[in-house]
Scaffold this active site. Structure first.
Site, PDB file in Angstrom:
ATOM      1  CB  SER A  76      -1.002  -0.149   1.271  1.00  0.00           C
ATOM      2  OG  SER A  76      -0.210   0.356   2.369  1.00  0.00           O
ATOM      3  CE  LYS A  77      -1.638   6.239  -3.082  1.00  0.00           C
ATOM      4  NZ  LYS A  77      -3.117   5.566  -3.303  1.00  0.00           N
ATOM      5  NE  ARG A  78       0.480   0.230   5.886  1.00  0.00           N
ATOM      6  CZ  ARG A  78       1.211  -0.785   6.150  1.00  0.00           C
ATOM      7  NH1 ARG A  78       2.239  -0.604   6.554  1.00  0.00           N
ATOM      8  NH2 ARG A  78       0.572  -1.782   5.926  1.00  0.00           N
ATOM      9  CG  HIS A  79       4.599  -1.160   2.014  1.00  0.00           C
ATOM     10  ND1 HIS A  79       3.094  -1.660   2.011  1.00  0.00           N
ATOM     11  CD2 HIS A  79       5.287  -1.503   2.873  1.00  0.00           C
ATOM     12  CE1 HIS A  79       2.871  -2.445   2.663  1.00  0.00           C
ATOM     13  NE2 HIS A  79       4.116  -2.862   3.586  1.00  0.00           N
ATOM     14  N   GLY A  80       5.531   3.138   0.306  1.00  0.00           N
ATOM     15  CA  GLY A  80       6.144   3.958  -1.070  1.00  0.00           C
ATOM     16  C   GLY A  80       5.467   3.985  -2.140  1.00  0.00           C
TER      17      GLY A  80
END
Ligand code: GLU
Length: 482
Positions: free
Chosen positions: A252-256
């Site tokens: 998800s976005k929090r992984h980049g």
């Protein structure tokens, strides 16, 4: 059998890297089998789908080199390829099922369904199956109620039996009897549900293999029921494992960056992106890690997908970018460097031969073209800063001797650049005449000629450094050493 596969994105956002991988697998499989790869846009969610996202996704697929032969932008014999343009087809097919007694109109309102839930046992997932109240309505009665303006959905009669799916990745998957009840195929507004239009399209578009994300595995039982209702043969399925982050959570976005578009904008090479995505979840028969799409296409098979989730690791992708960058032909290196280096950089003032030599060297030392200006600092920057490392090297008794010699030869230079042979002469002189060898020799030369304590091989970077810069630099250093 002629293989026909499709990628069926919903244009509700940018193309996710997981979607890019699914598209790539379908494309490669079609190539390996001499089949056709189709793009179908699943835009029935009208509130969230946009034409802009469709265009962007197509552009990103093209950038990846995943080219469809049939699709909304190019047409084809089984169009239209946008679900929003196929609504009548779904309605007609739903009505066919009603005629065949495989589906029926259901007039139960949301409120009624909600009220009746309390009398029903939930299934193991905690959801309630439709209790079948309208299943027995005669067609006459249904038609009368419809004519009177009553709202209805269309439900498929879910057969009471176990379904077994032979999946190319998951093996045999059992869907036990009673897993699903009579489910809606057309909503009361006339819109089809995903599990219905997805099947109608795959069937009418003669799709032979469905390679898609694992999250669709549970949908397959409903889809098999639709095929069965029409007496149609379902395609073969391969449900590919999820992409996860290093923390083993769904990517998800929090992984980049998670969209292909972001990587494209960050100037990743499409060859690196496709190579990385391809081997995330699929293994090369010769266990190779670095390959191009053209190399892998003839070897691609549907039976080499990995069952376990694949970790998307941007550092590995970066490494791969470097591997592909160094394999680029010189013309491409020149073109890409031209774009990546700021216009006012002295790189642009150099000769074509110099640029070639420079890129042939630096291609092995960078992962991205945008690193070039920083890497080339040692060639053009004559500023000089005393660091503890330099102070140390300058304190050796050998270094002033080296400096004295080099200041002399550098100041006498008449050519715009030195050659590698000249560099060898200088080091031989220091070795043979000044009797300085090993670390004091090389570190001393480096400190005096580059104003740095460490860096790339002098033999390569000095012939790329303008003599003017060398002169300024050695004189500054000689001054600082006094
Ligand atoms: N539109 C679906 C998705 O984006 C595709 C499902 C399928 O490939 O069957 O997930």
């Amino acid at each position: 059998m002629t293989v026909r596969v499709r990628f069926a994105p919903s244009p509700t956002g940018y193309l996710h890297v997981g979607g890019g991988r699914t598209a790539l697998y379908n494309y490669l499989f079609a190539k390996a089998k001499g089949g056709t790869y189709i793009l179908r846009v699943e835009d029935t969610d009208e509130a969230r789908s946009t034409r802009e996202f469709e265009d962007l996704q197509i552009a990103d697929l093209k950038w990846l080199g995943v080219h469809h032969t049939e699709g909304p932008d190019v047409g084809g014999p089984y169009g239209p390829y946008r679900q929003s343009e196929r609504k009548q087809i779904y309605l007609d097919h739903a009505h066919k099922l009603i005629e065949m007694n495989k589906a029926y109109h259901c007039f139960c309102t949301e409120e009624e369904l909600e009220a009746r839930k309390k009398d029903l046992p939930p299934d193991e997932n905690g959801s309630y199956h439709y209790d079948g109240k309208c299943r027995g309505l005669s067609k006459d009665e249904s038609n009368k109620r419809l004519a009177a303006g009553e709202k209805a959905v269309i439900r498929l009669k879910a057969p009471a039996k176990t379904y077994v799916l032979k999946d190319h990745v998951r093996g045999e998957v059992n869907f036990p009897e009673g897993m699903v009840g009579d489910f809606v195929i057309i909503r009361s507004g006339g819109l089809p549900v995903f599990n219905f239009c997805n099947v109608i399209d795959d069937w009418l578009m003669k799709i032979t293999h469905v390679i898609r994300a694992e999250e669709h595995l549970s949908n397959t039982v409903r889809q098999l029921m639709v095929y069965e209702a029409f007496g149609a043969t379902p395609p073969e399925y391969a449900h590919i494992s999820l992409l996860i982050g290093k923390d083993r959570q769904k990517l998800s976005k929090r992984h980049g960056a998670t969209s292909v578009n972001q990587y494209r904008e960050e100037t990743y090479l499409p060859a690196a992106m496709t190579n990385y995505l391809c081997q995330l979840g699929w293994s090369h028969p010769e266990e190779k890690d670095i390959f191009t799409m053209d190399e892998v296409a003839p070897l691609f098979s549907i039976d080499r997908f990995n069952k376990s989730p694949a970790i998307f690791d941007v550092e590995k992708l970066n490494f791969m970018n470097g591997q592909h960058l160094k394999k680029l032909p010189i013309e491409t290196l020149l073109k890409q460097a031209d774009q990546a280096v700021p216009k006012d950089h002295p790189y642009h003032k150099q000769s074509p031969e110099w640029k070639m030599e420079c890129l042939n060297f630096y291609k092995d030392h960078i992962l991205f073209f945008k690193e070039l200006p920083e890497s080339m600092k040692v060639l053009f920057d004559d500023s000089f800063e005393m660091t503890p490392e330099l102070t140390d090297i300058f304190s050796w008794e050998t270094t002033p001797k080296i400096a004295e010699y080099l200041v002399g030869v550098v100041n006498n230079l008449t050519t715009p650049f030195i050659t590698a042979a000249q560099f060898d002469d200088w080091s031989n002189h220091i070795k043979n005449e000044l009797k300085i060898k090993g670390k004091p020799l090389f570190m001393g030369m480096r400190a005096v000629l580059t104003a740095q304590g460490h860096g790339k091989e002098l033999k390569f970077i000095l012939p790329l450094t303008p003599s003017e810069i060398l002169k300024k630099r050695v004189n500054k250093i000689a001054g600082a050493m006094k």
